[in-house]
Design a protein around this motif. Sequence first.
Motif, PDB file in Angstrom:
ATOM      1  N   GLN A 142       2.006 -21.969 -21.353  1.00 14.09           N
ATOM      2  CA  GLN A 142       0.753 -21.469 -20.800  1.00 14.09           C
ATOM      3  C   GLN A 142       1.048 -20.387 -19.779  1.00 14.09           C
ATOM      4  OE1 GLN A 142      -1.807 -22.354 -22.321  1.00 14.09           O
ATOM      5  NE2 GLN A 142      -2.242 -24.524 -22.388  1.00 14.09           N
ATOM      6  N   VAL A 143       0.177 -19.377 -19.732  1.00 11.84           N
ATOM      7  CA  VAL A 143       0.329 -18.302 -18.754  1.00 11.84           C
ATOM      8  C   VAL A 143      -0.955 -18.204 -17.920  1.00 11.84           C
ATOM      9  CG1 VAL A 143       1.905 -17.049 -20.270  1.00 11.84           C
ATOM     10  CG2 VAL A 143      -0.524 -16.502 -20.331  1.00 11.84           C
ATOM     11  N   TYR A 144      -0.786 -17.733 -16.670  1.00 14.93           N
ATOM     12  CA  TYR A 144      -1.903 -17.710 -15.722  1.00 14.93           C
ATOM     13  C   TYR A 144      -1.938 -16.377 -14.985  1.00 14.93           C
ATOM     14  CZ  TYR A 144      -1.309 -22.700 -16.576  1.00 14.93           C
ATOM     15  OH  TYR A 144      -1.156 -23.921 -17.190  1.00 14.93           O
ATOM     16  N   ASP A 145      -3.157 -16.004 -14.547  1.00 17.30           N
ATOM     17  CA  ASP A 145      -3.301 -14.757 -13.798  1.00 17.30           C
ATOM     18  C   ASP A 145      -3.186 -15.024 -12.304  1.00 17.30           C
ATOM     19  OD1 ASP A 145      -5.734 -15.817 -12.962  1.00 17.30           O
ATOM     20  OD2 ASP A 145      -6.942 -14.595 -14.307  1.00 17.30           O
ATOM     21  N   LEU A 147      -5.331 -15.437 -10.104  1.00 17.62           N
ATOM     22  CA  LEU A 147      -6.281 -16.430  -9.600  1.00 17.62           C
ATOM     23  C   LEU A 147      -5.931 -17.830 -10.088  1.00 17.62           C
ATOM     24  CD1 LEU A 147      -9.667 -14.506 -10.085  1.00 17.62           C
ATOM     25  CD2 LEU A 147      -8.356 -14.818  -7.969  1.00 17.62           C
ATOM     26  N   ASP A 148      -4.772 -17.954 -10.735  1.00 13.00           N
ATOM     27  CA  ASP A 148      -4.311 -19.212 -11.304  1.00 13.00           C
ATOM     28  C   ASP A 148      -5.229 -19.702 -12.425  1.00 13.00           C
ATOM     29  OD1 ASP A 148      -2.322 -21.145 -11.460  1.00 13.00           O
ATOM     30  OD2 ASP A 148      -3.438 -22.576 -10.235  1.00 13.00           O
ATOM     31  N   LEU A 149      -5.853 -18.756 -13.114  1.00 16.69           N
ATOM     32  CA  LEU A 149      -6.700 -19.081 -14.246  1.00 16.69           C
ATOM     33  C   LEU A 149      -5.914 -18.884 -15.533  1.00 16.69           C
ATOM     34  CD1 LEU A 149     -10.042 -17.361 -13.167  1.00 16.69           C
ATOM     35  CD2 LEU A 149      -9.384 -19.760 -12.904  1.00 16.69           C
ATOM     36  N   LEU A 150      -6.160 -19.777 -16.478  1.00 15.66           N
ATOM     37  CA  LEU A 150      -5.453 -19.731 -17.746  1.00 15.66           C
ATOM     38  C   LEU A 150      -5.794 -18.454 -18.510  1.00 15.66           C
ATOM     39  CD1 LEU A 150      -3.617 -21.495 -19.602  1.00 15.66           C
ATOM     40  CD2 LEU A 150      -5.725 -22.304 -20.682  1.00 15.66           C
ATOM     41  N   SER A 204       5.731 -17.098  -8.039  1.00  8.70           N
ATOM     42  CA  SER A 204       6.325 -16.274  -6.979  1.00  8.70           C
ATOM     43  C   SER A 204       7.445 -16.992  -6.238  1.00  8.70           C
ATOM     44  CB  SER A 204       5.238 -15.834  -5.989  1.00  8.70           C
ATOM     45  OG  SER A 204       4.599 -16.969  -5.413  1.00  8.70           O
ATOM     46  N   ASN A 205       7.538 -18.297  -6.393  1.00 12.09           N
ATOM     47  CA  ASN A 205       8.606 -19.074  -5.765  1.00 12.09           C
ATOM     48  C   ASN A 205       9.826 -19.216  -6.663  1.00 12.09           C
ATOM     49  OD1 ASN A 205       7.186 -19.696  -3.313  1.00 12.09           O
ATOM     50  ND2 ASN A 205       5.947 -21.143  -4.505  1.00 12.09           N
ATOM     51  N   LYS A 239       4.238  -8.343 -18.602  1.00 11.36           N
ATOM     52  CA  LYS A 239       2.915  -8.711 -19.102  1.00 11.36           C
ATOM     53  C   LYS A 239       1.839  -8.758 -18.018  1.00 11.36           C
ATOM     54  CE  LYS A 239       3.927  -9.586 -23.472  1.00 11.36           C
ATOM     55  NZ  LYS A 239       3.287  -8.874 -24.593  1.00 11.36           N
ATOM     56  N   GLY A 240       2.256  -8.760 -16.751  1.00  9.10           N
ATOM     57  CA  GLY A 240       1.280  -8.852 -15.675  1.00  9.10           C
ATOM     58  C   GLY A 240       0.796 -10.264 -15.415  1.00  9.10           C
ATOM     59  N   TYR A 241       1.591 -11.267 -15.785  1.00 11.65           N
ATOM     60  CA  TYR A 241       1.225 -12.657 -15.541  1.00 11.65           C
ATOM     61  C   TYR A 241       1.711 -13.082 -14.158  1.00 11.65           C
ATOM     62  CZ  TYR A 241       0.557 -12.735 -20.631  1.00 11.65           C
ATOM     63  OH  TYR A 241       0.162 -12.459 -21.905  1.00 11.65           O
ATOM     64  N   TYR A 242       1.037 -14.086 -13.608  1.00 12.04           N
ATOM     65  CA  TYR A 242       1.396 -14.590 -12.281  1.00 12.04           C
ATOM     66  C   TYR A 242       2.229 -15.866 -12.368  1.00 12.04           C
ATOM     67  CZ  TYR A 242       0.889 -16.860  -7.745  1.00 12.04           C
ATOM     68  OH  TYR A 242       1.142 -17.503  -6.565  1.00 12.04           O
TER      69      TYR A 242
END
Length: 265
Positions: A142-145, A147-150, A204-205, A239-242
Amino acid sequence: MKRFLIIFFVVTLLFIQSNIKAQSNEYEFQTKTFLPLKKFPEFKKTRKYLYTYLWLWAQGQFSAHLEFPKDAEKAFSFLEPDAYYFPSEWKQCLWNNKEYFKFETTNNSLYITYKEKPFAKFIVNFNCDDASNIVKYINYFQVYDTLDLLVEIDDSVYIEFWKMFHDSTILFQNDTCLKIMSPSSKDSSRFIYPSIRIFYQYDSNGLQIHPRCKECYELEKNQYTVSLEKTAKDFCMKKGYYKLVFTAFYVKRIKSTECDCKLTQ
């Protein structure tokens, strides 16, 4: 046509409601000890079907995040694509009353109260071993943006990530000191595959063992995990994922006099 759709959804709900107990014990929906909706005047229009929708919604939330939502305001904003159809007037009703809801969560349960009265409770039978013994979690990705949205993705994204990882592991594919760990013999009957897979998280960690597995496993720094972290970092930047949450093998460097246990750069 509109009337037909309404009838279709009502019939579908009745079918789902009558078959909840027939599903696997991975998810459980409990309302026996809770007050009926007629005790909540604000929800008269939603009728009894709201409980079924909430059950489906909670199941979808858990499947997407491996945890239940902890905040009613965020949960009832319905910012991300809903896992199941939710009538707009019901969304509005929940949103208008969100300040009266409180969510109490544990690793495997969500307890909802409304104006301090029991409203709904959801329980899952889920643990770290499910990354190895439940088919839908074996290749979980799963990948998230930000805002931590799927983020909705297709199989090509999953394939691209693992191709990037494979290309980065050439230097140590023949490292005999790195071993894909297997379950102990006493537990082997619980696994579909003879290897251990666990949930990892990258954000980010950096690369971490997902909270679902931290009680059982520690992240060992070796060529495998370094490559896994680099791939996740490069992939997210591209991809620009968070954040990524995924299953992968649990690999350790074995202790042996023949092995150099220092990390090879």
